[in-house]
Scaffold this motif. Structure first.
Motif, PDB file in Angstrom:
ATOM      1  N   LEU A   1      -7.775   8.056   1.876  1.00  0.00           N
ATOM      2  CA  LEU A   1      -7.298   7.065   0.814  1.00  0.00           C
ATOM      3  C   LEU A   1      -8.544   6.821  -0.096  1.00  0.00           C
ATOM      4  O   LEU A   1      -8.169   6.554  -1.447  1.00  0.00           O
ATOM      5  CB  LEU A   1      -6.726   5.707   1.472  1.00  0.00           C
ATOM      6  CG  LEU A   1      -5.597   5.664   2.255  1.00  0.00           C
ATOM      7  CD1 LEU A   1      -5.315   4.250   2.955  1.00  0.00           C
ATOM      8  CD2 LEU A   1      -4.249   5.907   1.258  1.00  0.00           C
TER       9      LEU A   1
ATOM     10  N   LEU B   1      -8.811   9.540  -2.846  1.00  0.00           N
ATOM     11  CA  LEU B   1      -7.848   9.707  -3.833  1.00  0.00           C
ATOM     12  C   LEU B   1      -8.274   9.132  -5.340  1.00  0.00           C
ATOM     13  O   LEU B   1      -8.039   9.942  -6.295  1.00  0.00           O
ATOM     14  CB  LEU B   1      -6.513   8.860  -3.439  1.00  0.00           C
ATOM     15  CG  LEU B   1      -5.571   9.289  -2.267  1.00  0.00           C
ATOM     16  CD1 LEU B   1      -4.590   8.252  -2.062  1.00  0.00           C
ATOM     17  CD2 LEU B   1      -5.090  10.547  -2.565  1.00  0.00           C
TER      18      LEU B   1
ATOM     19  N   LEU C   1       0.635  -1.198  -0.116  1.00  0.00           N
ATOM     20  CA  LEU C   1      -0.008  -0.007   0.177  1.00  0.00           C
ATOM     21  C   LEU C   1       0.839   1.376  -0.026  1.00  0.00           C
ATOM     22  O   LEU C   1       0.457   2.191  -0.626  1.00  0.00           O
ATOM     23  CB  LEU C   1      -0.924   0.098   1.149  1.00  0.00           C
ATOM     24  CG  LEU C   1      -1.748   1.040   1.384  1.00  0.00           C
ATOM     25  CD1 LEU C   1      -2.712   1.594   0.233  1.00  0.00           C
ATOM     26  CD2 LEU C   1      -2.615   0.993   2.593  1.00  0.00           C
TER      27      LEU C   1
ATOM     28  N   LEU D   1      -0.964  14.221   0.177  1.00  0.00           N
ATOM     29  CA  LEU D   1      -0.079  12.894   0.247  1.00  0.00           C
ATOM     30  C   LEU D   1       1.183  13.357   1.046  1.00  0.00           C
ATOM     31  O   LEU D   1       1.505  12.223   1.994  1.00  0.00           O
ATOM     32  CB  LEU D   1       0.277  12.486  -1.158  1.00  0.00           C
ATOM     33  CG  LEU D   1      -0.962  11.929  -1.831  1.00  0.00           C
ATOM     34  CD1 LEU D   1      -0.724  11.966  -3.635  1.00  0.00           C
ATOM     35  CD2 LEU D   1      -1.184  10.307  -1.633  1.00  0.00           C
TER      36      LEU D   1
ATOM     37  N   LEU E   1       0.884   6.585   7.104  1.00  0.00           N
ATOM     38  CA  LEU E   1       1.149   5.324   6.835  1.00  0.00           C
ATOM     39  C   LEU E   1       2.413   4.663   7.304  1.00  0.00           C
ATOM     40  O   LEU E   1       2.540   3.719   7.806  1.00  0.00           O
ATOM     41  CB  LEU E   1       1.215   5.263   5.449  1.00  0.00           C
ATOM     42  CG  LEU E   1      -0.164   5.308   4.402  1.00  0.00           C
ATOM     43  CD1 LEU E   1       0.243   5.258   2.779  1.00  0.00           C
ATOM     44  CD2 LEU E   1      -1.099   4.157   4.737  1.00  0.00           C
TER      45      LEU E   1
ATOM     46  N   VAL F   1       0.833   4.120  -2.945  1.00  0.00           N
ATOM     47  CA  VAL F   1       0.789   5.296  -2.621  1.00  0.00           C
ATOM     48  C   VAL F   1       1.559   6.382  -3.268  1.00  0.00           C
ATOM     49  O   VAL F   1       1.722   7.482  -3.734  1.00  0.00           O
ATOM     50  CB  VAL F   1       0.240   5.811  -1.269  1.00  0.00           C
ATOM     51  CG1 VAL F   1       0.253   7.224  -0.795  1.00  0.00           C
ATOM     52  CG2 VAL F   1      -0.911   5.113  -0.688  1.00  0.00           C
TER      53      VAL F   1
ATOM     54  N   VAL G   1      -3.677   1.597  -5.798  1.00  0.00           N
ATOM     55  CA  VAL G   1      -3.687   1.973  -4.175  1.00  0.00           C
ATOM     56  C   VAL G   1      -4.987   1.405  -3.666  1.00  0.00           C
ATOM     57  O   VAL G   1      -4.962   0.519  -2.355  1.00  0.00           O
ATOM     58  CB  VAL G   1      -4.035   3.579  -4.052  1.00  0.00           C
ATOM     59  CG1 VAL G   1      -4.423   4.076  -2.652  1.00  0.00           C
ATOM     60  CG2 VAL G   1      -2.598   4.286  -4.367  1.00  0.00           C
ATOM     61  N   GLN G   2      -6.160   1.507  -4.305  1.00  0.00           N
ATOM     62  CA  GLN G   2      -7.291   0.664  -3.926  1.00  0.00           C
ATOM     63  C   GLN G   2      -7.086  -0.685  -3.826  1.00  0.00           C
ATOM     64  O   GLN G   2      -7.925  -1.411  -2.833  1.00  0.00           O
ATOM     65  CB  GLN G   2      -8.464   0.997  -4.702  1.00  0.00           C
ATOM     66  CG  GLN G   2      -9.029   2.612  -4.773  1.00  0.00           C
ATOM     67  CD  GLN G   2      -9.173   3.124  -3.439  1.00  0.00           C
ATOM     68  OE1 GLN G   2      -9.921   2.571  -2.561  1.00  0.00           O
ATOM     69  NE2 GLN G   2      -8.307   4.462  -3.128  1.00  0.00           N
TER      70      GLN G   2
ATOM     71  N   ILE H   1      -0.899  11.562   4.509  1.00  0.00           N
ATOM     72  CA  ILE H   1      -1.244  10.238   4.055  1.00  0.00           C
ATOM     73  C   ILE H   1       0.165   9.386   4.230  1.00  0.00           C
ATOM     74  O   ILE H   1       0.233   8.309   4.844  1.00  0.00           O
ATOM     75  CB  ILE H   1      -1.729  10.127   2.682  1.00  0.00           C
ATOM     76  CG1 ILE H   1      -3.197  10.514   2.656  1.00  0.00           C
ATOM     77  CG2 ILE H   1      -1.947   8.508   2.302  1.00  0.00           C
ATOM     78  CD1 ILE H   1      -3.960  10.733   1.497  1.00  0.00           C
TER      79      ILE H   1
ATOM     80  N   ARG I   1      -5.789  -1.953  -0.601  1.00  0.00           N
ATOM     81  CA  ARG I   1      -6.509  -1.507   0.721  1.00  0.00           C
ATOM     82  C   ARG I   1      -6.796  -2.961   1.628  1.00  0.00           C
ATOM     83  O   ARG I   1      -7.261  -3.710   1.048  1.00  0.00           O
ATOM     84  CB  ARG I   1      -7.706  -0.807   0.312  1.00  0.00           C
ATOM     85  CG  ARG I   1      -7.277   0.513  -0.291  1.00  0.00           C
ATOM     86  CD  ARG I   1      -6.719   1.505   0.565  1.00  0.00           C
ATOM     87  NE  ARG I   1      -7.564   1.838   1.910  1.00  0.00           N
ATOM     88  CZ  ARG I   1      -8.740   2.487   1.781  1.00  0.00           C
ATOM     89  NH1 ARG I   1      -8.934   3.242   0.821  1.00  0.00           N
ATOM     90  NH2 ARG I   1      -9.411   2.484   3.055  1.00  0.00           N
TER      91      ARG I   1
ATOM     92  N   SER J   1      -8.446   6.228   6.268  1.00  0.00           N
ATOM     93  CA  SER J   1      -9.084   5.402   5.456  1.00  0.00           C
ATOM     94  C   SER J   1     -10.007   6.362   4.519  1.00  0.00           C
ATOM     95  O   SER J   1     -10.068   6.193   3.029  1.00  0.00           O
ATOM     96  CB  SER J   1     -10.190   4.501   5.867  1.00  0.00           C
ATOM     97  OG  SER J   1     -11.057   3.587   4.879  1.00  0.00           O
TER      98      SER J   1
END
Length: 564
Positions: free
Chosen positions: A281, A284, A6, A43, A51, A10, A560-561, A47, A564, A278
C-alpha cells in the motif's frame, strides 16, 4: 481490521490505473506501460484479495534464477513431487501452487491471481496463462507455496509471469546458489521487493561446506547494503538428493520449522501479511506518481503537437498576409501586363495622360473588343493562387518536420500519409477561393459606385477593370519585398493604380476598399488553412487521452493513504 473506506479507495485507484492510456512512444512510455501492468496486477492479484481476506493462508512465492533449485525445494517441502524439475532450460515453464488439502477452497477460485486459469490434477502445465493447483499433506495449514518461473528465463512470457507472481506474494522465498547469489538480475528483483516492503527469506543453496562462512558473510553484507538486513537466510549445503529427488530432511529442518510456525501461528502469519500488505500500500503512491507523470507527458505531447499545427498554419496565414501586401506579387507577368495597359516612359511624367491611356484601353470592353484587363486579372489570380497554395503545402511539410522532431511524433508522422500527401483537390479549392474573393471585390466596387456620378466614372472604366486595379493596389501596400530597379517600376505602377482609384472614389474610400479586400482575402485564406489544420490533426484522432487523468490518479493514491 481493514476499513471499508480503505477497500473502496483502493478499488477507485485500481479503476483509475486501468484507464491510464499511454499510446505515444514518448521517452519512458514503455517503462510506464510495464509499471502500469505491474501495479494493476498487484492490485488484482494481491492487495484487493488480501484486503478482503486477511486470514487467508499465507502465500509464499518461491522465485529465483534458472537452475537454482526452486522446484526441488518445493517438492522437498511438500514431501511430494508436485513441481517438475529437470535439466532443460527453462526448468520451470509455468507455475504450480501447492497448498494443504484442507485449504483448496482458498485457491480454486479467482480470489487471487484472477487472470490465471486453474489446472488441477497431475498433468504438467506449460501454459504461462494458467496455474496448476496441487494438494500436499506435507505442507502445514495456513501456508501455500507457489513455484514461479525463472526470473531470468530466456522466454519473455516466463519472466513476465515471474514478476507478476512475485507481486502477489505475502512472502518471497528467494532461492539462489553459492555460485550465483551475486548475479545482477535477482538483485534487481530483491531491491524492488525491498522498496515495496515485501517480506523476504533467502535460501542459499548448494553451498560447499568449506564456503558456508565466507559466502554467508558476503551475502549478509549485500543484504544489509540493500536494506534487507532482517531477511532470514537459510543455507543448504551441497548434498545428495534421494531417489525421488528430495533434499535431505536434516537440511530442510530449520526452514520447515520456520514456515510451519508462519503457517500455523496466526499471530506470526499476521505479522508477515500485514508487513507485506502495508509495504504494498505504501508503494502505491510513488508508483502512481510515475503513472501520473507518464500520463501527463502523453497529454503534454499531444498538446505540443497540436500547438505546432496551429502555429504552422498561423505562420502560413501571416506569410500570405505579408505576401499580398508587400509588393512581391507585382513582378514578372503581373508587372508586364500592367505596364502594357498604362504604358511606360511618359507614365511618370504625366499622370493625366496615363489616366487617359488607361481609360482608352479598359473602355474597349464597351465596344465589344477583348477586355484588356482580363489578362492582368488572370495574372493576378494566378499569383495569389500560387502564394496561398505554396504556403498551405509549406505548412503541412513544416508540421510533419516539426512533429518528427518531437519524441512520440515521429511514429505519428510515419503512420499518417495525410501529413505530406496533400488533398488532390487542394489546388481547385484555392482557385475557387481566389475566384470568390475576386467576385467579392467586384461587389465592393459596385457598392462603392452607388451614386450617379461615381457610377458613371466606374462604368467608363468598366467594373472589372476597376476591380483589377483595386487588386493591384491591395498587393502593393508596402512594397517591402522588392528591391533595386524593380522597386522603381513596380512602385511607380502602384502609385498610378492608387491615383486612378482615388480619382474615382477619393483617397479615404480607396483605403477602405483596399482594407476590406485585404481582410476578405485573409479571412478566406484563414478558413482554408483552418480546414487544412483540421485535416492534419486527424493524425491524432487515435490518440485518445483524458487531460484530467493525471490529477485523478494522484487524488486516488492520496485517498488510499488517507484511509490507512
Amino acid at each position: 481490521m481493514i476499513s471499508d473506506g480503505l477497500t473502496r479507495a483502493v478499488r477507485t485507484l485500481r479503476d483509475e490505473v486501468e484507464t491510464v492510456a499511454l499510446p505515444l512512444p514518448v521517452a519512458g512510455a514503455e517503462e510506464a506501460r510495464a509499471a502500469r501492468r505491474d501495479v494493476l496486477a498487484q492490485l488484482d492479484d494481491y492487495i484487493l484479495p488480501r484486503l478482503a481476506d486477511l486470514d487467508a493462508p499465507l502465500l509464499a512465492v518461491v522465485g529465483g534464477s534458472t537452475g537454482a533449485g526452486k522446484s526441488t525445494l518445493v517438492n522437498s517441502l511438500a514431501q511430494d513431487v508436485v513441481s517438475r524439475a529437470g535439466v532443460l532450460r527453462p526448468t520451470t515453464r509455468a507455475s504450480v501452487l501447492v497448498h494443504h488439502p484442507d485449504e483448496a477452497h482458498w485457491f480454486i477460485g479467482p480470489r487471487i491471481l484472477p487472470g490465471l486459469a486453474r489446472v488441477t490434477g497431475a498433468d504438467t502445465n506449460d501454459d504461462p496463462g494458467a496455474v496448476r493447483l496441487a494438494a500436499a499433506p506435507g505442507l502445514p495449514h495456513g501456508l501455500a507455496l507457489l513455484d514461479a518461473p525463472d526470473i531470468d528465463s530466456v522466454v519473455e512470457a516466463n519472466r513476465d509471469l515471474a514478476r507478476q507472481l512475485l507481486g502477489a506474494a505475502d512472502l518471497w522465498i528467494f532461492v539462489t546458489t553459492a555460485a550465483r547469489y551475486a548475479d545482477a538480475v535477482p538483485w534487481g528483483f530483491l531491491r524492488q521487493a525491498a522498496e515495496r516492503g515485501t517480506s523476504i527469506a533467502i535460501i542459499l543453496d548448494r553451498v560447499p561446506p568449506e564456503a558456508v562462512i565466507a559466502v554467508g558473510d558476503h551475502l549478509a553484507g549485500m543484504l544489509a547494503t540493500e536494506g534487507l538486513r532482517s531477511a532470514p537466510v537459510f543455507t543448504l549445503t551441497e548434498s545428495q538428493l534421494d531417489e525421488r529427488g528430495m533434499l535431505p530432511e536434516r537440511q530442510l529442518a530449520p526452514l520447515r520449522e520456520w514456515l510451519t510456525k508462519l503457517g500455523e501461528d496466526a499471530r506470526a502469519r499476521g505479522v508477515v501479511v500485514r508487513r507485506t500488505l502495508s509495504g504494498a500500500l505504501d508503494s502505491l503512491q510513488g508508483r502512481t506518481q510515475v503513472l501520473a507523470e507518464a500520463s501527463s507527458a502523453q497529454v503534454q505531447t499531444v498538446e505540443q503537437l497540436r500547438a505546432i499545427a496551429r502555429r504552422s498554419y498561423a505562420e502560413a496565414a501571416g506569410d500570405v498576409a505579408e505576401g499580398i501586401s508587400d509588393g512581391s506579387l507585382l513582378r514578372g507577368e503581373v508587372l508586364a501586363r500592367w505596364q502594357e495597359y498604362v504604358g511606360t516612359g511618359e507614365l511618370f511624367k504625366s499622370f493625366e495622360a496615363a489616366v487617359g491611356r488607361f481609360r482608352d484601353r479598359v473602355s474597349s470592353v464597351i465596344t465589344g473588343r477583348p477586355a484588356p484587363t482580363a489578362e492582368l486579372g488572370v495574372a493576378l489570380q494566378s499569383g495569389v493562387q500560387q502564394l496561398v497554395l505554396a504556403h498551405a503545402e509549406g505548412a503541412a511539410l513544416q508540421v510533419a518536420r516539426r512533429w518528427s522532431q518531437i519524441p512520440g511524433g515521429e511514429a505519428i508522422v510515419a503512420a499518417s500519409p495525410q501529413l505530406t500527401a496533400l488533398p488532390p483537390d487542394l489546388p481547385d479549392q484555392v482557385a475557387r477561393l481566389i475566384r470568390d474573393w475576386q467576385d467579392g471585390i467586384l461587389q465592393l466596387v459596385r457598392a462603392e459606385g452607388k451614386d450617379r456620378r461615381t457610377t458613371a466614372r466606374v462604368l467608363s472604366f468598366g467594373v472589372n477593370g476597376v476591380g483589377v486595379v483595386l487588386m493591384l493596389v491591395v498587393f502593393s501596400h508596402t512594397m517591402g519585398a522588392l528591391g533595386g530597379a524593380e522597386v522603381g517600376i513596380a512602385g511607380g505602377s502602384a502609385v498610378v493604380a492608387q491615383k486612378l482609384l482615388e480619382a474615382l472614389f477619393g483617397d479615404q474610400a480607396v483605403r477602405e476598399l483596399a482594407g476590406k479586400a485585404r481582410a476578405d482575402l485573409a479571412a478566406r485564406t484563414g478558413e482554408l488553412y483552418a480546414q487544412e489544420e483540421a485535416r492534419v490533426l486527424t493524425a491524432l484522432d487515435h490518440v485518445v487521452l483524458d487531460v484530467g487523468q493525471p490529477e485523478r490518479l494522484l487524488r486516488a493514491a492520496a485517498a488510499v493513504q488517507a484511509q490507512r
